[in-house]
Scaffold this active site. Structure first.
Site, PDB file in Angstrom:
ATOM      1  N   ARG A 120       0.820  -1.227   0.000  1.00 47.49           N
ATOM      2  CA  ARG A 120       0.000   0.000   0.000  1.00 47.49           C
ATOM      3  C   ARG A 120       0.848   1.268   0.000  1.00 47.49           C
ATOM      4  O   ARG A 120       0.414   2.315   0.456  1.00 47.49           O
ATOM      5  CB  ARG A 120      -0.984   0.013   1.169  1.00 47.49           C
ATOM      6  CG  ARG A 120      -1.944  -1.162   1.143  1.00 47.49           C
ATOM      7  CD  ARG A 120      -3.205  -0.898   1.920  1.00 47.49           C
ATOM      8  NE  ARG A 120      -4.114  -2.016   1.768  1.00 47.49           N
ATOM      9  CZ  ARG A 120      -4.220  -3.021   2.620  1.00 47.49           C
ATOM     10  NH1 ARG A 120      -3.483  -3.024   3.706  1.00 47.49           N
ATOM     11  NH2 ARG A 120      -5.064  -3.989   2.403  1.00 47.49           N
ATOM     12  N   LYS A 142       3.137  11.309 -11.669  1.00 47.14           N
ATOM     13  CA  LYS A 142       2.292  10.501 -12.550  1.00 47.14           C
ATOM     14  C   LYS A 142       3.007   9.176 -12.774  1.00 47.14           C
ATOM     15  O   LYS A 142       4.155   9.148 -13.239  1.00 47.14           O
ATOM     16  CB  LYS A 142       2.080  11.198 -13.897  1.00 47.14           C
ATOM     17  CG  LYS A 142       0.979  12.247 -13.858  1.00 47.14           C
ATOM     18  CD  LYS A 142       0.621  12.721 -15.254  1.00 47.14           C
ATOM     19  CE  LYS A 142      -0.493  13.754 -15.192  1.00 47.14           C
ATOM     20  NZ  LYS A 142      -0.815  14.309 -16.523  1.00 47.14           N
ATOM     21  N   GLU A 184      10.207  18.782 -24.767  1.00 48.05           N
ATOM     22  CA  GLU A 184       9.502  19.080 -23.505  1.00 48.05           C
ATOM     23  C   GLU A 184      10.120  20.301 -22.813  1.00 48.05           C
ATOM     24  O   GLU A 184       9.452  20.977 -22.036  1.00 48.05           O
ATOM     25  CB  GLU A 184       9.532  17.859 -22.575  1.00 48.05           C
ATOM     26  CG  GLU A 184       8.904  16.590 -23.160  1.00 48.05           C
ATOM     27  CD  GLU A 184       7.377  16.530 -23.043  1.00 48.05           C
ATOM     28  OE1 GLU A 184       6.767  17.468 -22.501  1.00 48.05           O
ATOM     29  OE2 GLU A 184       6.801  15.515 -23.520  1.00 48.05           O
ATOM     30  N   LYS A 226       7.754  22.971 -13.797  1.00 45.03           N
ATOM     31  CA  LYS A 226       6.894  21.808 -13.530  1.00 45.03           C
ATOM     32  C   LYS A 226       6.527  21.739 -12.051  1.00 45.03           C
ATOM     33  O   LYS A 226       5.375  21.458 -11.699  1.00 45.03           O
ATOM     34  CB  LYS A 226       7.571  20.519 -13.991  1.00 45.03           C
ATOM     35  CG  LYS A 226       6.689  19.312 -13.696  1.00 45.03           C
ATOM     36  CD  LYS A 226       6.562  18.335 -14.782  1.00 45.03           C
ATOM     37  CE  LYS A 226       5.433  17.346 -14.470  1.00 45.03           C
ATOM     38  NZ  LYS A 226       5.468  16.164 -15.281  1.00 45.03           N
ATOM     39  N   GLU A 236      -4.397  17.377 -11.625  1.00 47.58           N
ATOM     40  CA  GLU A 236      -4.950  17.845 -12.901  1.00 47.58           C
ATOM     41  C   GLU A 236      -6.454  18.082 -12.807  1.00 47.58           C
ATOM     42  O   GLU A 236      -7.219  17.649 -13.668  1.00 47.58           O
ATOM     43  CB  GLU A 236      -4.634  16.808 -13.998  1.00 47.58           C
ATOM     44  CG  GLU A 236      -4.475  17.425 -15.358  1.00 47.58           C
ATOM     45  CD  GLU A 236      -3.808  16.504 -16.377  1.00 47.58           C
ATOM     46  OE1 GLU A 236      -2.728  15.966 -16.072  1.00 47.58           O
ATOM     47  OE2 GLU A 236      -4.373  16.333 -17.442  1.00 47.58           O
ATOM     48  N   ARG A 241      -2.548  22.016 -14.425  1.00 47.35           N
ATOM     49  CA  ARG A 241      -1.607  20.963 -14.837  1.00 47.35           C
ATOM     50  C   ARG A 241      -1.857  20.531 -16.285  1.00 47.35           C
ATOM     51  O   ARG A 241      -0.935  20.091 -16.971  1.00 47.35           O
ATOM     52  CB  ARG A 241      -1.687  19.758 -13.886  1.00 47.35           C
ATOM     53  CG  ARG A 241      -0.634  18.719 -14.211  1.00 47.35           C
ATOM     54  CD  ARG A 241      -0.389  17.719 -13.101  1.00 47.35           C
ATOM     55  NE  ARG A 241       0.683  16.812 -13.483  1.00 47.35           N
ATOM     56  CZ  ARG A 241       1.316  15.996 -12.663  1.00 47.35           C
ATOM     57  NH1 ARG A 241       0.995  15.979 -11.386  1.00 47.35           N
ATOM     58  NH2 ARG A 241       2.284  15.207 -13.092  1.00 47.35           N
ATOM     59  N   ASN A 245       0.092  19.508 -21.081  1.00 47.49           N
ATOM     60  CA  ASN A 245      -0.240  18.643 -22.213  1.00 47.49           C
ATOM     61  C   ASN A 245      -0.174  19.392 -23.542  1.00 47.49           C
ATOM     62  O   ASN A 245      -0.649  18.884 -24.562  1.00 47.49           O
ATOM     63  CB  ASN A 245      -1.640  18.038 -22.026  1.00 47.49           C
ATOM     64  CG  ASN A 245      -1.695  17.124 -20.821  1.00 47.49           C
ATOM     65  OD1 ASN A 245      -0.705  16.467 -20.491  1.00 47.49           O
ATOM     66  ND2 ASN A 245      -2.824  17.096 -20.141  1.00 47.49           N
ATOM     67  N   HIS A 248       0.125  17.711 -26.932  1.00 41.01           N
ATOM     68  CA  HIS A 248      -0.075  16.270 -26.740  1.00 41.01           C
ATOM     69  C   HIS A 248      -1.317  15.745 -27.459  1.00 41.01           C
ATOM     70  O   HIS A 248      -1.365  14.559 -27.793  1.00 41.01           O
ATOM     71  CB  HIS A 248      -0.145  15.940 -25.241  1.00 41.01           C
ATOM     72  CG  HIS A 248       1.205  15.956 -24.566  1.00 41.01           C
ATOM     73  ND1 HIS A 248       2.014  17.064 -24.536  1.00 41.01           N
ATOM     74  CD2 HIS A 248       1.890  14.973 -23.909  1.00 41.01           C
ATOM     75  CE1 HIS A 248       3.127  16.771 -23.872  1.00 41.01           C
ATOM     76  NE2 HIS A 248       3.079  15.514 -23.484  1.00 41.01           N
ATOM     77  N   HIS A 252      -0.668  13.028 -29.871  1.00 43.23           N
ATOM     78  CA  HIS A 252      -1.243  11.691 -29.629  1.00 43.23           C
ATOM     79  C   HIS A 252      -1.798  11.103 -30.934  1.00 43.23           C
ATOM     80  O   HIS A 252      -1.622   9.916 -31.217  1.00 43.23           O
ATOM     81  CB  HIS A 252      -2.356  11.808 -28.575  1.00 43.23           C
ATOM     82  CG  HIS A 252      -3.095  10.531 -28.343  1.00 43.23           C
ATOM     83  ND1 HIS A 252      -2.664   9.574 -27.452  1.00 43.23           N
ATOM     84  CD2 HIS A 252      -4.220  10.031 -28.904  1.00 43.23           C
ATOM     85  CE1 HIS A 252      -3.495   8.549 -27.470  1.00 43.23           C
ATOM     86  NE2 HIS A 252      -4.451   8.802 -28.353  1.00 43.23           N
ATOM     87  N   HIS A 266       7.820   9.832 -28.641  1.00 41.64           N
ATOM     88  CA  HIS A 266       6.821  10.683 -27.972  1.00 41.64           C
ATOM     89  C   HIS A 266       7.205  12.163 -28.059  1.00 41.64           C
ATOM     90  O   HIS A 266       6.386  13.004 -28.422  1.00 41.64           O
ATOM     91  CB  HIS A 266       6.676  10.236 -26.510  1.00 41.64           C
ATOM     92  CG  HIS A 266       5.761  11.109 -25.721  1.00 41.64           C
ATOM     93  ND1 HIS A 266       4.390  11.160 -25.944  1.00 41.64           N
ATOM     94  CD2 HIS A 266       6.005  12.015 -24.725  1.00 41.64           C
ATOM     95  CE1 HIS A 266       3.849  12.036 -25.113  1.00 41.64           C
ATOM     96  NE2 HIS A 266       4.800  12.568 -24.370  1.00 41.64           N
TER      97      HIS A 266
HETATM   98  N1  GLY Z   1       3.624  15.084 -18.371  1.00 37.93           N
HETATM   99  C1  GLY Z   1       2.488  15.834 -17.978  1.00 37.93           C
HETATM  100  C2  GLY Z   1       2.278  15.877 -16.511  1.00 37.93           C
HETATM  101  O1  GLY Z   1       3.117  15.433 -15.755  1.00 37.93           O
HETATM  102  O2  GLY Z   1       1.259  16.350 -16.068  1.00 37.93           O
END
Ligand code: GLY
Length: 366
Positions: A120, A142, A184, A226, A236, A241, A245, A248, A252, A266
């Site tokens: 956990r 993430k 990025e 960031k 998000e 946040r 993107n 993206h 995508h 990517h």
């Molecule tokens: N790579 C996008 C984020 O971490 O929100």
């Protein structure tokens, strides 16, 4: 250099220093419960970076067990998650132990997810070794694996206890991967920092050529941006946040068109996606054409694809929009887009007419 991610009792520091990997024993000692670490890495990291980490841990009197996984996106799978969690349990991992994720985004995402569910929640530290993972995926919590239905669909928000970034790991990164990670970096300038984008235009070439100061500066600026955004909107939910993107949604669709293969990395898809987002914004009259031209020119100058043809894509607008409909960011049948009013002025637009996106992409195809 140290940057803090402010998240209450889940706050943590990101240390950025050339040579940090060779001092990891000293720098990470506070996290070595019971005087040991469990290091997870992949086969590509072993020759250049694992030895540096192990040597430093040994010199500091810290024991380490190492689990080496296959390299590549297919490692972000249920199968590898099971293999990794079984291995960590066999090592007798306890919640207070620290698991070190040494590698790029694949290792960071997989190890972070494994750490989130093992007993956990076990402690983990990110030691990212690619530009993309240093400026983006290692920060912000993430974590995910892929499923048959798509990429990153199974995962959790789970913050690391610390992030250790050594820019010298980029010295052995293949140039194509370095450029893909640089997309990025550019992104942070485009989102809300026009001065940083201008810095990229002036210094991106030095960074890509190996200049250590340019690399450390770009990583620090990216991580500061960031950390600020994640501190404002960890999960998000507020839309803040989501700015990360940028590029993206278009990207995508391009990745999906190539079957998420090595034909388009990517970061390359994000680069083309950002150029498309700026040109789309200009076509709608939202953004000065001059700004869209600057974005296109810098992406191309960095050796990244800025157009559909440079990305190797020959698909209709209809086909690309169809890919977008499978994007995990779909909300009640609407797809939010990141658009721009100019460089450094990106915003989230929830009401974009997909017929206009289709027509724009057909015009881009020429
Ligand atoms: N790579 C996008 C984020 O971490 O929100």
């Amino acid at each position: 250099m140290s940057v803090r991610v402010e998240l209450g009792d889940r706050s943590y520091d990101i240390a950025i220093a050339p040579g940090a990997l060779d001092r990891a024993g000293e720098l990470l000692a506070p996290y070595a419960a019971r005087g040991r670490f469990i290091v997870v890495t992949d086969k590509n990291i072993v020759p250049n970076q694992l030895y540096r980490l192990e040597t430093s841990l040994t010199a500091a009197g810290i024991a380490s067990a190492v689990e080496v996984l296959p390299a590549g996106e297919s490692t972000k799978s249920w199968k590898m998650l099971e293999r990794l969690t079984d291995a960590l349990l066999a090592y007798g991992v306890e919640r207070n132990d620290t698991i070190i994720a040494l590698g790029g985004g694949v290792i960071g995402d997989l190890v972070g997810f494994a750490a989130s569910i093992l007993k956990r929640g076990c402690r983990f530290v990110q030691v990212p070794t690619t530009l993309l993972s240093q400026v983006d995926s290692s920060v912000g919590g993430k974590t995910a694996i892929n499923s048959k239905a798509g990429k990153n669909l199974i995962g959790a928000f789970y913050q690391p206890a610390h992030v250790l970034i050594d820019p010298t790991t980029l010295d052995t990164l293949p140039p194509r991967e370095l450029r893909a990670g640089y997309a990025e970096v550019i992104k942070y300038g485009l989102i809300d920092d026009a001065d940083f984008f201008a810095w990229c235009e002036a210094n991106g070439g030095r960074l890509l050529a190996g200049d250590p100061d340019a690399r450390t500066h770009a990583i620090t600026k990216s991580v500061e941006a960031k950390a600020r955004i994640v501190g404002q909107d960890e999960r998000e939910t507020s839309g803040r946040r989501a700015l990360l993107n940028l590029g993206h949604t278009f990207g995508h669709a391009l990745e999906a068109e190539t079957g998420f293969s090595d034909r388009l990395l990517h970061g390359e898809a994000v680069a083309a996606g950002m150029a498309l987002a700026f040109r789309f914004s200009a076509s709608l009259g939202l953004c000065p054409q001059e700004d869209a031209d600057r974005v296109t020119a810098h992406i191309a100058a960095a050796g990244l694809p800025a157009t559909l043809s440079a990305a190797g894509i020959d698909a209709t607008g209809k086909a690309l929009v169809a890919h977008m409909m499978h994007d995990k960011k779909m909300e009640g049948g609407q797809l939010p887009f990141l658009l721009a009013r100019g460089i450094g002025q990106t915003y989230l637009e929830k009401k974009v007419d997909l017929a206009k996106v289709e027509a724009f992409l057909d015009a881009e195809r020429g």
